[in-house]
Design a protein around this motif. Structure first.
Motif, mmCIF file in Angstrom:
data_model
loop_
_atom_site.group_PDB
_atom_site.id
_atom_site.type_symbol
_atom_site.label_atom_id
_atom_site.label_comp_id
_atom_site.label_asym_id
_atom_site.label_seq_id
_atom_site.Cartn_x
_atom_site.Cartn_y
_atom_site.Cartn_z
ATOM 1 N N ARG A 351 0.843 -1.211 0.000
ATOM 2 C CA ARG A 351 0.000 0.000 0.000
ATOM 3 C C ARG A 351 0.872 1.253 0.000
ATOM 4 N NH1 ARG A 351 -3.599 -0.689 4.561
ATOM 5 N NH2 ARG A 351 -4.214 1.448 4.148
ATOM 6 N N TRP A 352 1.787 1.283 -0.951
ATOM 7 C CA TRP A 352 2.667 2.439 -1.111
ATOM 8 C C TRP A 352 2.132 3.380 -2.208
ATOM 9 C CZ3 TRP A 352 8.235 -0.114 -0.686
ATOM 10 C CH2 TRP A 352 8.467 -0.405 0.675
ATOM 11 N N VAL A 353 0.907 3.144 -2.634
ATOM 12 C CA VAL A 353 0.293 4.016 -3.645
ATOM 13 C C VAL A 353 -0.965 4.644 -3.055
ATOM 14 C CG1 VAL A 353 -0.777 4.122 -5.930
ATOM 15 C CG2 VAL A 353 1.129 2.544 -5.530
ATOM 16 N N GLU A 354 -1.056 5.966 -3.181
ATOM 17 C CA GLU A 354 -2.268 6.676 -2.749
ATOM 18 C C GLU A 354 -3.067 7.002 -4.006
ATOM 19 O OE1 GLU A 354 -3.949 7.946 0.024
ATOM 20 O OE2 GLU A 354 -5.296 8.714 -1.529
ATOM 21 N N PHE A 370 11.187 8.149 0.976
ATOM 22 C CA PHE A 370 11.631 8.462 2.332
ATOM 23 C C PHE A 370 13.132 8.243 2.417
ATOM 24 C CE2 PHE A 370 7.118 7.945 3.136
ATOM 25 C CZ PHE A 370 6.900 9.069 3.925
ATOM 26 N N SER A 371 13.826 9.273 2.905
ATOM 27 C CA SER A 371 15.285 9.221 2.791
ATOM 28 C C SER A 371 15.921 8.236 3.768
ATOM 29 C CB SER A 371 15.879 10.616 2.952
ATOM 30 O OG SER A 371 15.242 11.307 3.989
ATOM 31 N N ARG A 372 15.222 7.883 4.845
ATOM 32 C CA ARG A 372 15.850 6.934 5.770
ATOM 33 C C ARG A 372 15.650 5.496 5.301
ATOM 34 N NH1 ARG A 372 15.062 8.109 11.787
ATOM 35 N NH2 ARG A 372 12.906 8.082 11.097
ATOM 36 N N SER A 373 14.402 5.117 5.070
ATOM 37 C CA SER A 373 14.140 3.733 4.666
ATOM 38 C C SER A 373 14.365 3.526 3.173
ATOM 39 C CB SER A 373 12.694 3.383 4.987
ATOM 40 O OG SER A 373 11.832 4.229 4.246
ATOM 41 N N ASN A 375 12.148 3.903 1.050
ATOM 42 C CA ASN A 375 10.924 3.328 0.489
ATOM 43 C C ASN A 375 10.157 4.400 -0.271
ATOM 44 O OD1 ASN A 375 11.387 0.864 1.675
ATOM 45 N ND2 ASN A 375 10.290 1.411 3.555
ATOM 46 N N PRO A 376 9.793 4.117 -1.526
ATOM 47 C CA PRO A 376 9.081 5.127 -2.309
ATOM 48 C C PRO A 376 7.580 5.152 -2.004
ATOM 49 C CG PRO A 376 9.543 3.210 -3.667
ATOM 50 C CD PRO A 376 10.099 2.922 -2.298
ATOM 51 N N ARG A 377 6.939 6.244 -2.375
ATOM 52 C CA ARG A 377 5.486 6.349 -2.340
ATOM 53 C C ARG A 377 5.043 7.028 -3.628
ATOM 54 N NH1 ARG A 377 6.542 4.002 1.659
ATOM 55 N NH2 ARG A 377 5.441 3.930 3.648
ATOM 56 N N VAL A 378 3.869 6.618 -4.120
ATOM 57 C CA VAL A 378 3.286 7.259 -5.293
ATOM 58 C C VAL A 378 1.986 7.923 -4.880
ATOM 59 C CG1 VAL A 378 2.039 6.743 -7.438
ATOM 60 C CG2 VAL A 378 4.362 5.885 -7.102
ATOM 61 N N TYR A 379 1.821 9.178 -5.286
ATOM 62 C CA TYR A 379 0.625 9.932 -4.929
ATOM 63 C C TYR A 379 -0.140 10.310 -6.188
ATOM 64 C CZ TYR A 379 -2.354 13.761 -3.404
ATOM 65 O OH TYR A 379 -3.436 14.569 -3.156
ATOM 66 N N MET A 380 -1.445 10.083 -6.187
ATOM 67 C CA MET A 380 -2.294 10.578 -7.272
ATOM 68 C C MET A 380 -3.754 10.445 -6.873
ATOM 69 S SD MET A 380 -2.220 7.519 -10.128
ATOM 70 C CE MET A 380 -3.298 8.432 -11.244
ATOM 71 N N HIS A 401 12.878 3.703 -10.401
ATOM 72 C CA HIS A 401 14.201 4.338 -10.498
ATOM 73 C C HIS A 401 14.806 4.478 -9.094
ATOM 74 C CE1 HIS A 401 16.614 7.853 -12.569
ATOM 75 N NE2 HIS A 401 17.387 7.028 -11.919
ATOM 76 N N SER A 402 14.007 4.998 -8.186
ATOM 77 C CA SER A 402 14.462 5.176 -6.816
ATOM 78 C C SER A 402 14.770 3.822 -6.158
ATOM 79 C CB SER A 402 13.372 5.934 -6.058
ATOM 80 O OG SER A 402 13.559 5.824 -4.691
ATOM 81 N N TRP A 403 13.935 2.835 -6.456
ATOM 82 C CA TRP A 403 14.079 1.508 -5.845
ATOM 83 C C TRP A 403 15.383 0.828 -6.248
ATOM 84 C CZ3 TRP A 403 12.060 -0.719 -1.847
ATOM 85 C CH2 TRP A 403 12.085 -2.119 -1.702
ATOM 86 N N VAL A 404 15.744 0.918 -7.535
ATOM 87 C CA VAL A 404 16.983 0.253 -7.956
ATOM 88 C C VAL A 404 18.224 0.982 -7.424
ATOM 89 C CG1 VAL A 404 15.998 -0.803 -10.041
ATOM 90 C CG2 VAL A 404 17.171 1.389 -10.232
ATOM 91 N N MET A 405 18.024 2.212 -6.934
ATOM 92 C CA MET A 405 19.161 2.956 -6.354
ATOM 93 C C MET A 405 19.184 2.880 -4.835
ATOM 94 S SD MET A 405 18.979 6.448 -8.604
ATOM 95 C CE MET A 405 20.669 7.040 -8.578
ATOM 96 N N ARG A 406 18.305 2.067 -4.257
ATOM 97 C CA ARG A 406 18.103 2.165 -2.806
ATOM 98 C C ARG A 406 19.311 1.780 -1.966
ATOM 99 N NH1 ARG A 406 16.039 -2.350 -4.651
ATOM 100 N NH2 ARG A 406 16.066 -4.305 -3.466
ATOM 101 N N ASP A 407 20.224 0.973 -2.520
ATOM 102 C CA ASP A 407 21.398 0.572 -1.730
ATOM 103 C C ASP A 407 22.596 1.494 -1.945
ATOM 104 O OD1 ASP A 407 21.497 -0.277 -4.395
ATOM 105 O OD2 ASP A 407 23.043 -1.753 -3.930
ATOM 106 N N LEU A 408 22.432 2.547 -2.740
ATOM 107 C CA LEU A 408 23.572 3.422 -3.036
ATOM 108 C C LEU A 408 23.736 4.487 -1.954
ATOM 109 C CD1 LEU A 408 23.002 3.977 -6.872
ATOM 110 C CD2 LEU A 408 24.617 2.415 -5.776
ATOM 111 N N PRO A 409 24.972 4.985 -1.778
ATOM 112 C CA PRO A 409 25.171 6.075 -0.805
ATOM 113 C C PRO A 409 24.360 7.316 -1.207
ATOM 114 C CG PRO A 409 27.269 5.302 -1.725
ATOM 115 C CD PRO A 409 26.209 4.596 -2.474
ATOM 116 N N ASP A 410 23.961 8.108 -0.213
ATOM 117 C CA ASP A 410 23.158 9.306 -0.495
ATOM 118 C C ASP A 410 23.795 10.192 -1.560
ATOM 119 O OD1 ASP A 410 21.153 8.691 1.242
ATOM 120 O OD2 ASP A 410 22.058 9.738 2.944
#
Ligand SMILES: [Zn+2]
Length: 607
Positions: A351-354, A370-373, A375-380, A401-410
Motif C-alpha cells: 500500500r505504497w500508492v495513494e 523516504f530518505s531513511r528507509s 521506500n518510495p510512495r506514489v501519490y495521485m 528508479h528510486s528503488w533500484v538505487m536504494r542501496d547506493l550512498p546518499d
C-alpha cells in the motif's frame, strides 16, 4: 464515479505511526544534536588552513548527510500527509517547524561547501580518500568544474546577500503578480472573472471556444501588466549577464554554462539536441496538423497547445478500475523483466500508492522517497481514465528508479533534471503500448495516441520556441533592456520559426504568461524537457535493439544516473554518443510510425 474504481489509501506507517509518534521528536532532537556538532566543527573549518581542514571537513560531511536524511524523512512525511489533507494541522505544524531547521542546516553546510569548492586538488583528493566520502567523488568534482567562475569569498557573500532583494525580488514580484492577477473570460454569453490559474485550467477543456476565450483573457490581463513583466524579465536576464561578466576573469562565462552544467552535459550535447529538434520539426508540425484535423480545422491556435482529444474519445473510453490498471501495468512492466512486475506487485501489496478520490486532496501526481528507509510512495487521484493509468505507470517508473538505487550512498542518489524522467517516460511508453493493444475501438485508441502526439508537439515545437526566445533575449539584453513590444516581437518570431504554417497565429504575450522565464534561481527551464523526452525514447529504442541484453543495462543505467554525466551514461550503457545527431535521430525514428498510425486512425474515424 463507479464504486470500486478509485485507488487505495496509502500506508505511511513504515515511517511514523502518526504525527504524535515519539519517533518524530527523537528525529528532531537528533537533528539538533548533529547541527550543534557541525556548528562546533565549523570554527575549525573556517579557522584552519591546509591539511588541518581535512578532518573537520570529513566529519561535517558525514554529519551533514545524517541531517539531510532526517530532515528529508520528516519533511517528506509532512508533505505526504498534507497532500492527502491540506488541512492536516499537525502536519502543517511539523512542516512549519522544519523551515527554521532547514535554514539552519543550510547555513551550517556553507563552510564545507566553500571548502569543497576552494581547496586545491591535492587537498580534495585527501578529503575524498575516506571510504564514506569516496562515493561523493562525482558530485564533488562536478561542482568544482565551475570553480573558475568563483569570485572572492567577500564578493560571493556580497552577491549572495544582495540577491534576495535583487534577482530573487524580481522573481517574487512576478509570482505575486501572476498569483493575484484576475481576468475576464467570456464563457457563452457571460463574462466570468477568475484568477489566472483557473483560466489556465480552461485551456485543457475540449471546447475550442472556451480555450480561446481563456487564452484571450489571460493575454489581455498580462498585456495590462506588460511594463512590470518586462521590468522583471529584463532585470533577471540583466543580473545574470552582469554576473557572467564579473565571473569571466579566467575565461569567458556564457549564459548557457550554468544551465548546461546543472544538467550534467555539455554545450556540444545541447547543440546536437537542438539540431535534432530542428530536423524533427516537420514531423511534429505534421502531428500538430493532424490534431487540428481531428478538430475539423486546418491549423492550431496557441490556445490549443494543451487541448485534449476531441469529445469522441472521451465518450468511447470506459473506466478502468484501479486493480485492473495495476494488472495492465504489472503485465506490461513484466514484459520488460519479471522483477519489474514484482516491483509493481510490491508497491500494491505494501500500500505504497495513494489513489483515493477525496475532498481536500491536493491535485497532481508525484513520486517521493523516504530518505531513511528509501521506500518510495506514489501519490495521485485515480479516477479510472486511460490517462490515469498512464500517470500511474509514469509515477511507478519514478518509484522504480528510486528503488533500484536504494542501496547506493546518499551522495550518488540524486540526479539532474534531464535524467529524472528516464524511468518514468520509459514506464509510460511500455504501458501506453499495452493500453493500445487492449483498446477495443478506434475511438478508444484516439485518446491514448492523442497524448503521444501532444507530447511530440510540446517537446519538439513548444520547448524549442521557449529556448529560441530565451537565447535571443539574452543576446539582445546584453546591449540594452528590451521594450514590451520588442519582447512580443521576439516571441512571435520564435513561434513562427518553430510552428510554421500549422499555427493559426503566434502567442505574442507568452514571454509574460510563461512562469518558467521568471524562475530567479534557474535559467533555461526548457531544454532539459526536450533532453528527457528524446533520451528516454532513445533508451526505449535500445530495448528492441538489445533484446535480452537490454534489462541489465537498463538497471545499471538507472543506478548510474547519480554518479555520471549524461554523456558517460549514454556511452557506457547505450554505446551512444550524445554529441552525435544519429543518437537523437533514433529517438525521433521511434515516433515517426506513430504519427502515421495517428493519421490512419483519423481516416478510420472519418475525422
Ligand atoms: Zn515525472
Amino acid at each position: 464515479m463507479q464504486a470500486g474504481v478509485q485507488g487505495p489509501q496509502w500506508d505511511l506507517t513504515s515511517e511514523y505511526n502518526n504525527t504524535d509518534d515519539p519517533k518524530i521528536d527523537a528525529d528532531r532532537q537528533a537533528i539538533d544534536a548533529h547541527l550543534a556538532k557541525i556548528e562546533g566543527l565549523n570554527s575549525s573549518l573556517t579557522g584552519a588552513a591546509g591539511e588541518a581542514l581535512i578532518e573537520p571537513a570529513q566529519q561535517v560531511f558525514k554529519l551533514n548527510e545524517e541531517v539531510s536524511r532526517l530532515v528529508g524523512n520528516l519533511s517528506t512525511y509532512a508533505s505526504c500527509r498534507l497532500s492527502v489533507n491540506s488541512r492536516d494541522e499537525a502536519a502543517q505544524k511539523l512542516q512549519g517547524g522544519l523551515k527554521n531547521v532547514i535554514k539552519r542546516a543550510g547555513e551550517a553546510a556553507e563552510p564545507l561547501s566553500q571548502f569543497t569548492l576552494l581547496a586545491d586538488d591535492e587537498l580534495i583528493e585527501k578529503f575524498l580518500a575516506d571510504p564514506v566520502i569516496a562515493p561523493a567523488r562525482f558530485i564533488t568534482l562536478h561542482r568544482r568544474a565551475r570553480r573558475h567562475e568563483l569570485l572572492s569569498l567577500k564578493e560571493e557573500s556580497l552577491v549572495h546577500s544582495l540577491a534576495s532583494d535583487g534577482i530573487h525580488a524580481w522573481g517574487d514580484l512576478y509570482d505575486q503578480l501572476s498569483g493575484t492577477l484576475r481576468c475576464d473570460v467570456l464563457l457563452g454569453n457571460e463574462t466570468v472573472e477568475m484568477g489566472i490559474a483557473e483560466a489556465a485550467g480552461l485551456l485543457q477543456k475540449p471546447e475550442v471556444e472556451t480555450r480561446k476565450a481563456a487564452w484571450q483573457a489571460i493575454n489581455e490581463s498580462f498585456s495590462e501588466h506588460e511594463e512590470a513583466c518586462a521590468a522583471a524579465i529584463n532585470a533577471i536576464a540583466g543580473w545574470r549577464l552582469e554576473m557572467g561578466k564579473k565571473r569571466s576573469t579566467t575565461r569567458p562565462v556564457h549564459y548557457l554554462d550554468a544551465p548546461v552544467h546543472a544538467n550534467r552535459f555539455s554545450r556540444e550535447v545541447l547543440d546536437a539536441l537542438m539540431a535534432c529538434a530542428q530536423e524533427a520539426r516537420p514531423l511534429a508540425q505534421a502531428a500538430a496538423g493532424l490534431q487540428a484535423r481531428a478538430y475539423g480545422e486546418t491549423c492550431i491556435g496557441p490556445w490549443d497547445v494543451r487541448a485534449p482529444a476531441p469529445g469522441l474519445a472521451d465518450a468511447a473510453a470506459r473506466s478502468i478500475p484501479f486493480t485492473e490498471a495495476c494488472d495492465v501495468i504489472r503485465d506490461a512492466y513484466g514484459r520488460v523483466d519479471g522483477s519489474m512486475a514484482d516491483f509493481v506487485q510490491m508497491m500494491i501489496d505494501n500500500r505504497w500508492v495513494e489513489g483515493t478520490v477525496a475532498d481536500n486532496k491536493r491535485p497532481g501526481a508525484y513520486c517521493t522517497t523516504f530518505s531513511r528507509s528509501r521506500n518510495p510512495r506514489v501519490y495521485m487521484t485515480y479516477t479510472g481514465g486511460a490517462s490515469d493509468v498512464i500517470t500511474l505507470a509514469h509515477e511507478l517508473g519514478h518509484a522504480y528508479h528510486s528503488w533500484v538505487m536504494r542501496d547506493l550512498p546518499d551522495s550518488q542518489r540524486s540526479y539532474g533534471m534531464s535524467l529524472a524522467e528516464t524511468a518514468s517516460t520509459f514506464g509510460e511508453t511500455v504501458v501506453r503500448n499495452a493500453l493500445l493493444e487492449r483498446a477495443e475501438s478506434p475511438a478508444e485508441k484516439l485518446g491514448i495516441v492523442w497524448e503521444e502526439m501532444s507530447a511530440l508537439v510540446a517537446f519538439v515545437l513548444n520547448i524549442p520556441t521557449r529556448f529560441e526566445f530565451e537565447t535571443r533575449l539574452y543576446d539582445q539584453r546584453a546591449q540594452r533592456p528590451l521594450r514590451p513590444a520588442e519582447l512580443c516581437e521576439l516571441m512571435e518570431s520564435a513561434w513562427s520559426k518553430w510552428y510554421g504554417d500549422v499555427l493559426d497565429r503566434p502567442d505574442p504575450m507568452f514571454w509574460a504568461s510563461k512562469l518558467h522565464f521568471y524562475i530567479s534561481g534557474l535559467s533555461f527551464y526548457n531544454f532539459p524537457y526536450l533532453f528527457g523526452y528524446l533520451f528516454s525514447l532513445g533508451v526505449y529504442s535500445h530495448r528492441e535493439q538489445m533484446g535480452d541484453q537490454f534489462f541489465p543495462h537498463y538497471v545499471d543505467l538507472l543506478r548510474d544516473t547519480g554518479r555520471m554525466s549524461a554523456s558517460d551514461l549514454a556511452a557506457r550503457h547505450l554505446k551512444g554518443d550524445l554529441c552525435d545527431a544519429s543518437f537523437w535521430r533514433a529517438s525521433i525514428d521511434q515516433v515517426r510510425p506513430r504519427v502515421k498510425a495517428f493519421e490512419q486512425l483519423l481516416d478510420e474515424l472519418s475525422m
